[in-house]
Design a protein around this motif. Structure first.
Motif, PDB file in Angstrom:
ATOM      1  N   ARG A  64       3.832   5.158  -9.518  1.00  0.00           N
ATOM      2  CA  ARG A  64       3.524   3.851  -8.914  1.00  0.00           C
ATOM      3  C   ARG A  64       3.931   3.827  -7.436  1.00  0.00           C
ATOM      4  O   ARG A  64       3.516   2.938  -6.690  1.00  0.00           O
ATOM      5  CB  ARG A  64       4.262   2.734  -9.658  1.00  0.00           C
ATOM      6  N   PHE A  65       4.746   4.797  -7.058  1.00  0.00           N
ATOM      7  CA  PHE A  65       5.236   4.871  -5.683  1.00  0.00           C
ATOM      8  C   PHE A  65       4.427   5.893  -4.899  1.00  0.00           C
ATOM      9  O   PHE A  65       4.190   7.014  -5.376  1.00  0.00           O
ATOM     10  CB  PHE A  65       6.703   5.297  -5.661  1.00  0.00           C
ATOM     11  N   SER A  66       4.032   5.536  -3.686  1.00  0.00           N
ATOM     12  CA  SER A  66       3.356   6.479  -2.810  1.00  0.00           C
ATOM     13  C   SER A  66       3.695   6.117  -1.372  1.00  0.00           C
ATOM     14  O   SER A  66       4.115   4.997  -1.076  1.00  0.00           O
ATOM     15  CB  SER A  66       1.838   6.436  -3.024  1.00  0.00           C
ATOM     16  N   ALA A  67       3.546   7.073  -0.484  1.00  0.00           N
ATOM     17  CA  ALA A  67       3.828   6.821   0.926  1.00  0.00           C
ATOM     18  C   ALA A  67       2.883   7.636   1.769  1.00  0.00           C
ATOM     19  O   ALA A  67       2.424   8.703   1.362  1.00  0.00           O
ATOM     20  CB  ALA A  67       5.273   7.155   1.265  1.00  0.00           C
ATOM     21  N   GLU A  68       2.600   7.077   2.936  1.00  0.00           N
ATOM     22  CA  GLU A  68       1.747   7.768   3.892  1.00  0.00           C
ATOM     23  C   GLU A  68       2.400   7.703   5.261  1.00  0.00           C
ATOM     24  O   GLU A  68       3.179   6.791   5.556  1.00  0.00           O
ATOM     25  CB  GLU A  68       0.368   7.095   3.961  1.00  0.00           C
ATOM     26  N   ARG A  69       2.043   8.671   6.079  1.00  0.00           N
ATOM     27  CA  ARG A  69       2.480   8.644   7.470  1.00  0.00           C
ATOM     28  C   ARG A  69       1.347   9.138   8.342  1.00  0.00           C
ATOM     29  O   ARG A  69       0.745  10.179   8.066  1.00  0.00           O
ATOM     30  CB  ARG A  69       3.716   9.510   7.692  1.00  0.00           C
ATOM     31  N   THR A  70       1.088   8.403   9.394  1.00  0.00           N
ATOM     32  CA  THR A  70       0.030   8.772  10.335  1.00  0.00           C
ATOM     33  C   THR A  70       0.639   9.598  11.449  1.00  0.00           C
ATOM     34  O   THR A  70       1.373   9.071  12.291  1.00  0.00           O
ATOM     35  CB  THR A  70      -0.629   7.508  10.929  1.00  0.00           C
ATOM     36  N   GLY A  71       0.367  10.888  11.446  1.00  0.00           N
ATOM     37  CA  GLY A  71       0.912  11.775  12.469  1.00  0.00           C
ATOM     38  C   GLY A  71       2.418  11.702  12.497  1.00  0.00           C
ATOM     39  O   GLY A  71       3.085  11.901  11.479  1.00  0.00           O
ATOM     40  N   GLU A  72       2.984  11.412  13.652  1.00  0.00           N
ATOM     41  CA  GLU A  72       4.432  11.265  13.761  1.00  0.00           C
ATOM     42  C   GLU A  72       4.764   9.817  14.101  1.00  0.00           C
ATOM     43  O   GLU A  72       5.694   9.534  14.846  1.00  0.00           O
ATOM     44  CB  GLU A  72       4.987  12.217  14.831  1.00  0.00           C
ATOM     45  N   SER A  73       3.988   8.894  13.516  1.00  0.00           N
ATOM     46  CA  SER A  73       4.253   7.494  13.817  1.00  0.00           C
ATOM     47  C   SER A  73       4.501   6.723  12.528  1.00  0.00           C
ATOM     48  O   SER A  73       5.255   7.164  11.658  1.00  0.00           O
ATOM     49  CB  SER A  73       3.092   6.905  14.616  1.00  0.00           C
ATOM     50  N   VAL A  74       3.838   5.614  12.408  1.00  0.00           N
ATOM     51  CA  VAL A  74       4.102   4.635  11.349  1.00  0.00           C
ATOM     52  C   VAL A  74       3.979   5.243   9.955  1.00  0.00           C
ATOM     53  O   VAL A  74       3.121   6.099   9.704  1.00  0.00           O
ATOM     54  CB  VAL A  74       3.129   3.457  11.495  1.00  0.00           C
ATOM     55  N   SER A  75       4.842   4.760   9.066  1.00  0.00           N
ATOM     56  CA  SER A  75       4.742   5.133   7.652  1.00  0.00           C
ATOM     57  C   SER A  75       4.697   3.874   6.812  1.00  0.00           C
ATOM     58  O   SER A  75       5.304   2.851   7.160  1.00  0.00           O
ATOM     59  CB  SER A  75       5.936   5.981   7.237  1.00  0.00           C
ATOM     60  N   THR A  76       3.964   3.948   5.707  1.00  0.00           N
ATOM     61  CA  THR A  76       3.945   2.845   4.748  1.00  0.00           C
ATOM     62  C   THR A  76       4.334   3.371   3.379  1.00  0.00           C
ATOM     63  O   THR A  76       3.899   4.446   2.962  1.00  0.00           O
ATOM     64  CB  THR A  76       2.559   2.171   4.665  1.00  0.00           C
ATOM     65  N   LEU A  77       5.181   2.600   2.707  1.00  0.00           N
ATOM     66  CA  LEU A  77       5.570   2.900   1.330  1.00  0.00           C
ATOM     67  C   LEU A  77       4.899   1.857   0.449  1.00  0.00           C
ATOM     68  O   LEU A  77       5.071   0.656   0.684  1.00  0.00           O
ATOM     69  CB  LEU A  77       7.084   2.841   1.177  1.00  0.00           C
ATOM     70  N   THR A  78       4.129   2.301  -0.516  1.00  0.00           N
ATOM     71  CA  THR A  78       3.406   1.390  -1.400  1.00  0.00           C
ATOM     72  C   THR A  78       3.960   1.507  -2.811  1.00  0.00           C
ATOM     73  O   THR A  78       4.150   2.615  -3.318  1.00  0.00           O
ATOM     74  CB  THR A  78       1.903   1.711  -1.409  1.00  0.00           C
ATOM     75  N   ILE A  79       4.227   0.348  -3.392  1.00  0.00           N
ATOM     76  CA  ILE A  79       4.661   0.300  -4.791  1.00  0.00           C
ATOM     77  C   ILE A  79       3.611  -0.508  -5.550  1.00  0.00           C
ATOM     78  O   ILE A  79       3.370  -1.686  -5.242  1.00  0.00           O
ATOM     79  CB  ILE A  79       6.039  -0.362  -4.946  1.00  0.00           C
ATOM     80  N   GLN A  80       2.980   0.134  -6.507  1.00  0.00           N
ATOM     81  CA  GLN A  80       1.946  -0.532  -7.293  1.00  0.00           C
ATOM     82  C   GLN A  80       2.555  -1.094  -8.580  1.00  0.00           C
ATOM     83  O   GLN A  80       3.522  -0.537  -9.123  1.00  0.00           O
ATOM     84  CB  GLN A  80       0.842   0.467  -7.647  1.00  0.00           C
ATOM     85  N   ARG A  81       1.977  -2.183  -9.026  1.00  0.00           N
ATOM     86  CA  ARG A  81       2.388  -2.787 -10.304  1.00  0.00           C
ATOM     87  C   ARG A  81       3.908  -2.885 -10.388  1.00  0.00           C
ATOM     88  O   ARG A  81       4.554  -2.329 -11.271  1.00  0.00           O
ATOM     89  CB  ARG A  81       1.834  -1.968 -11.469  1.00  0.00           C
ATOM     90  N   THR A  82       4.484  -3.609  -9.436  1.00  0.00           N
ATOM     91  CA  THR A  82       5.939  -3.663  -9.312  1.00  0.00           C
ATOM     92  C   THR A  82       6.607  -4.118 -10.607  1.00  0.00           C
ATOM     93  O   THR A  82       6.078  -4.941 -11.365  1.00  0.00           O
ATOM     94  CB  THR A  82       6.362  -4.610  -8.179  1.00  0.00           C
ATOM     95  N   GLN A  83       7.791  -3.554 -10.830  1.00  0.00           N
ATOM     96  CA  GLN A  83       8.631  -3.893 -11.976  1.00  0.00           C
ATOM     97  C   GLN A  83       9.954  -4.462 -11.446  1.00  0.00           C
ATOM     98  O   GLN A  83      10.332  -4.218 -10.299  1.00  0.00           O
ATOM     99  CB  GLN A  83       8.907  -2.650 -12.814  1.00  0.00           C
ATOM    100  N   GLN A  84      10.674  -5.158 -12.290  1.00  0.00           N
ATOM    101  CA  GLN A  84      11.939  -5.751 -11.855  1.00  0.00           C
ATOM    102  C   GLN A  84      12.939  -4.690 -11.404  1.00  0.00           C
ATOM    103  O   GLN A  84      13.725  -4.934 -10.480  1.00  0.00           O
ATOM    104  CB  GLN A  84      12.521  -6.623 -12.968  1.00  0.00           C
ATOM    105  N   GLU A  85      12.886  -3.522 -12.011  1.00  0.00           N
ATOM    106  CA  GLU A  85      13.833  -2.471 -11.600  1.00  0.00           C
ATOM    107  C   GLU A  85      13.513  -1.885 -10.227  1.00  0.00           C
ATOM    108  O   GLU A  85      14.302  -1.087  -9.697  1.00  0.00           O
ATOM    109  CB  GLU A  85      13.872  -1.342 -12.635  1.00  0.00           C
TER     110      GLU A  85
END
Lengths: 113, 113
Positions: A64-85
Motif C-alpha cells: 500500500r506504500f509507494s514513493a516516487e522522486r523526480t530526479g534529485e528534487s521533490v519526492s512523494t510518499l503515497t499510502i493507499q487504503r490507509t489503515q489506523q496503524e
C-alpha cells in the motif's frame, strides 16, 4: 538556505482513503530518505533514493506504500487504503552524496480515523 | 528487530550538571554512529558522530564515547543547559551502506533550571 520541507504538516484522513505526502529536499542533495515514527518508537526506515539509482524500498511495510522522486528534487510518499496503524509522523531527510549526515524535515503527522 | 536500543525513555538533569545518554546496538557490522537531537514539531537535527576507528569524539559541550567490545555508546553533555531539553536519537549504520541507518527509540532529556 532553505532546509528540507514537508507538506502537509498535519493530515487527518478516514480509514480506506489514499494520502500523498510531499518532501522538498535541500537543493543539491542526491540522497533522500523517508522514515516513519510511531508513538513511542524510533525512526523506522521506509525508502531511500540515491541519484538515478533504483530506490531501496526494503523498508516499505506493505504494497500500500509507494514513493516516487523526480530526479534529485521533490519526492512523494503515497499510502493507499490507509489503515489506523498507518498513523505516525512521516519524516523525510536528504543528504549530500558520500556522507552519513542526514538533514530532516519537520515531518507530516498523519492520523487515520 | 531493534538493532539500536535506547533503554531510558527519559532523563532529568539539573542545569550545570552532566547529562549522560546511553545507546546499545546488536549488529557488530555497524561502524558509524550518530546522535540526533529533536525538538517538538521539528525534524531531528544532526548533533555529533563517531566512526568505529575512534573511541571518543568531542565537540564543545558534547562528547560521544564508543565501546565497541560492549557495543555501547554514550553521549555526554556538560554542562547541561535548559536549551538542551529535547529528544535525543542514537543512530548506527554499516559503511558504505549508510542508507540503512537504524535509529533508537529516543531519550527525552529535561534539563531543569
Amino acid at each position: 538556505g532553505a532546509g528540507v520541507s514537508q507538506s502537509p504538516s498535519n493530515k487527518v484522513t478516514e480509514k480506506g482513503k489514499d494520502v500523498e505526502l510531499r518532501c522538498d529536499p535541500i537543493s543539491g542533495h542526491t540522497a533522500l530518505y523517508w522514515y516513519r515514527q510511531r508513538l513511542g518508537q524510533g525512526l523506522e526506515f521506509l525508502i531511500y533514493f540515491q541519484g538515478n539509482s533504483a530506490p531501496d524500498k526494503s523498508g516499505l511495510p506493505s504494497d500500500r506504500f509507494s514513493a516516487e522522486r523526480t530526479g534529485e528534487s521533490v519526492s512523494t510518499l503515497t499510502i493507499q487504503r490507509t489503515q489506523q496503524e498507518d498513523s505516525a509522523v512521516y519524516l523525510c531527510a536528504s543528504s549530500p552524496a558520500g556522507t552519513g549526515e542526514q538533514y530532516f524535515g519537520p515531518g507530516t503527522r498523519l492520523t487515520v480515523t | 528487530d531493534q538493532q539500536v536500543k535506547q533503554n531510558s525513555p527519559s532523563l532529568s538533569v539539573q542545569e550545570g550538571r552532566i547529562s549522560i545518554l546511553n545507546c546499545d546496538y546488536t549488529n557488530s557490522m555497524f561502524d558509524y554512529f550518530l546522535w540526533y537531537k529533536k525538538y517538538p514539531a521539528e525534524g531531528p537535527t544532526f548533533l555529533i558522530s563517531i566512526s568505529s576507528i575512534k573511541d571518543k569524539n568531542e565537540d564543545g559541550r558534547f562528547t560521544v564515547f564508543l565501546n565497541k567490545s560492549a557495543k555501547h555508546l554514550s553521549l555526554h553533555i556538560v554542562p547541561s543547559q535548559p536549551g538542551d531539553s529535547a529528544v535525543y536519537f542514537c543512530a548506527a549504520s554499516a559503511r558504505p551502506n549508510n542508507n540503512d541507518m537504524r535509529f533508537g527509540a529516543g531519550t527525552r532529556l529535561t534539563v531543569k533550571p
